[in-house]
Design an enzyme around this catalytic site. Sequence first.
Site, PDB file in Angstrom:
ATOM      1  N   ASN A   1       0.870  -1.179   0.000  1.00 22.57           N
ATOM      2  CA  ASN A   1       0.000   0.000   0.000  1.00 22.57           C
ATOM      3  C   ASN A   1       0.906   1.228   0.000  1.00 22.57           C
ATOM      4  OD1 ASN A   1      -1.888   1.978   0.352  1.00 22.57           O
ATOM      5  ND2 ASN A   1      -2.403   1.434   2.460  1.00 22.57           N
ATOM      6  N   TRP A   2       1.043   1.825  -1.171  1.00 20.27           N
ATOM      7  CA  TRP A   2       1.959   2.977  -1.284  1.00 20.27           C
ATOM      8  C   TRP A   2       1.381   4.237  -0.636  1.00 20.27           C
ATOM      9  CZ3 TRP A   2       4.246   3.081  -6.971  1.00 20.27           C
ATOM     10  CH2 TRP A   2       5.009   1.918  -7.182  1.00 20.27           C
TER      11      TRP A   2
ATOM     12  N   HIS B   1      -9.671   1.316   4.424  1.00 17.00           N
ATOM     13  CA  HIS B   1      -8.429   1.478   5.191  1.00 17.00           C
ATOM     14  C   HIS B   1      -8.719   2.423   6.365  1.00 17.00           C
ATOM     15  CE1 HIS B   1      -4.348   2.594   6.254  1.00 17.00           C
ATOM     16  NE2 HIS B   1      -3.945   1.527   5.590  1.00 17.00           N
TER      17      HIS B   1
ATOM     18  N   GLU C   1      -7.192   4.805   7.513  1.00 16.51           N
ATOM     19  CA  GLU C   1      -6.962   6.228   7.211  1.00 16.51           C
ATOM     20  C   GLU C   1      -8.171   6.819   6.487  1.00 16.51           C
ATOM     21  OE1 GLU C   1      -3.218   5.604   5.282  1.00 16.51           O
ATOM     22  OE2 GLU C   1      -2.329   5.039   7.197  1.00 16.51           O
TER      23      GLU C   1
ATOM     24  N   GLY D   1       1.872   2.057  10.851  1.00 17.86           N
ATOM     25  CA  GLY D   1       2.822   3.155  10.720  1.00 17.86           C
ATOM     26  C   GLY D   1       3.439   3.589  12.035  1.00 17.86           C
TER      27      GLY D   1
ATOM     28  N   SER E   1       2.782  -2.376  10.483  1.00 18.64           N
ATOM     29  CA  SER E   1       4.237  -2.412  10.681  1.00 18.64           C
ATOM     30  C   SER E   1       4.867  -3.762  10.341  1.00 18.64           C
ATOM     31  CB  SER E   1       4.596  -1.979  12.104  1.00 18.64           C
ATOM     32  OG  SER E   1       4.146  -0.653  12.340  1.00 18.64           O
TER      33      SER E   1
ATOM     34  N   GLY F   1       2.457  -1.112   4.460  1.00 25.47           N
ATOM     35  CA  GLY F   1       2.601   0.292   4.104  1.00 25.47           C
ATOM     36  C   GLY F   1       4.065   0.660   3.959  1.00 25.47           C
ATOM     37  N   GLY F   2       4.643   1.206   5.020  1.00 28.20           N
ATOM     38  CA  GLY F   2       6.006   1.750   4.988  1.00 28.20           C
ATOM     39  C   GLY F   2       7.042   0.845   4.339  1.00 28.20           C
TER      40      GLY F   2
HETATM   41  C1  PEP Z   1      -1.085   0.077   5.902  1.00 25.33           C
HETATM   42  O1  PEP Z   1      -0.951   1.153   5.360  1.00 25.33           O
HETATM   43  O2  PEP Z   1      -2.047  -0.622   5.593  1.00 25.33           O
HETATM   44  C2  PEP Z   1      -0.083  -0.353   6.860  1.00 25.33           C
HETATM   45  C3  PEP Z   1      -0.258  -1.499   7.452  1.00 25.33           C
HETATM   46  O3  PEP Z   1       0.979   0.481   7.064  1.00 25.33           O
HETATM   47  P1  PEP Z   1       2.357   0.115   7.820  1.00 25.33           P
HETATM   48  O4  PEP Z   1       2.834  -1.187   7.238  1.00 25.33           O
HETATM   49  O5  PEP Z   1       3.269   1.248   7.510  1.00 25.33           O
HETATM   50  O6  PEP Z   1       2.052  -0.022   9.271  1.00 25.33           O
END
Ligand code: PEP
Length: 253
Positions: A9-10, A97, A99, A175, A215, A236-237
């Site tokens: 997930n960019w 999501h 967010e 995140g 994460s 994500g990251g």
């Molecule tokens: C996400 O954006 O769905 C996510 C899990 O981010 P991260 O891996 O950065 O925690």
Amino acid sequence: MRKQIAAANWKMNCTYQQGEKLLDDILKAKPALGADQLVLFAVPFPYLIMAKSEVADEKNVQIAAQNCYHKKAGAYTGEVSAEMLDSIGIDYCIVGHSERREYFNESNQDLAEKINLLLSFDMVPVFCCGEALAVREAGQQNEWVAKQLEESLFHLSDDQIKKVVIAYEPIWAIGTGKTASAAQAQEMHAFIRSVLAKKFGQPTADQISILYGGSVKASNAAEIFAGADVDGGLVGGASLIPEEFVAIIKALK
Ligand code: PEP
């Protein structure tokens, strides 16, 4: 076997040129994928066509949108419909999501509408659910997640629910560098599968991929993915760092 999925997930990251290079670097370094494995790249809307053509010759690699609107078409300036995504050959779309839920006030009912629209175009919704820290601290995470599933997915038919991918993403782990332990992830994934089994029957629930998000990185992916009900991750990251994401792909069952 259920599909084992590594989904990147960019979010709102990378210029077009950076995105092209990131995709290129990962595709060059990733291992060959098994028949039950899938790699997804959820890229920003303006990069979907480029990304789609970059992966055209890859086996078991697909491009996803990060969102779509909950109405079919019309005067909704700035929004993107499921039909538009379908018309450029996109088969996957993240829905709900945390967010989107938090910053854009998306409700479980809105998400049910999005899922209906995506399924009407034969697209795969990647449905995110998960609790905030306060909910977990109050010990209410199961009730919270069950309500999200009920309100967004329980109206689906057996055939429809089998097309949905679920991503369990505890908000407190997204995140933040904090990850749910492998045991916490497995426990919630087993609970989600039991909720699905109660509604749709065990054989159907057993076919649904449930990803963990929060994460995930190279150093913890294998341990988390080892859980019997954990079918990969939404990342994500770490998906923005080629070596990290390639290692995560290698950690898939
Ligand atoms: C996400 O954006 O769905 C996510 C899990 O981010 P991260 O891996 O950065 O925690």
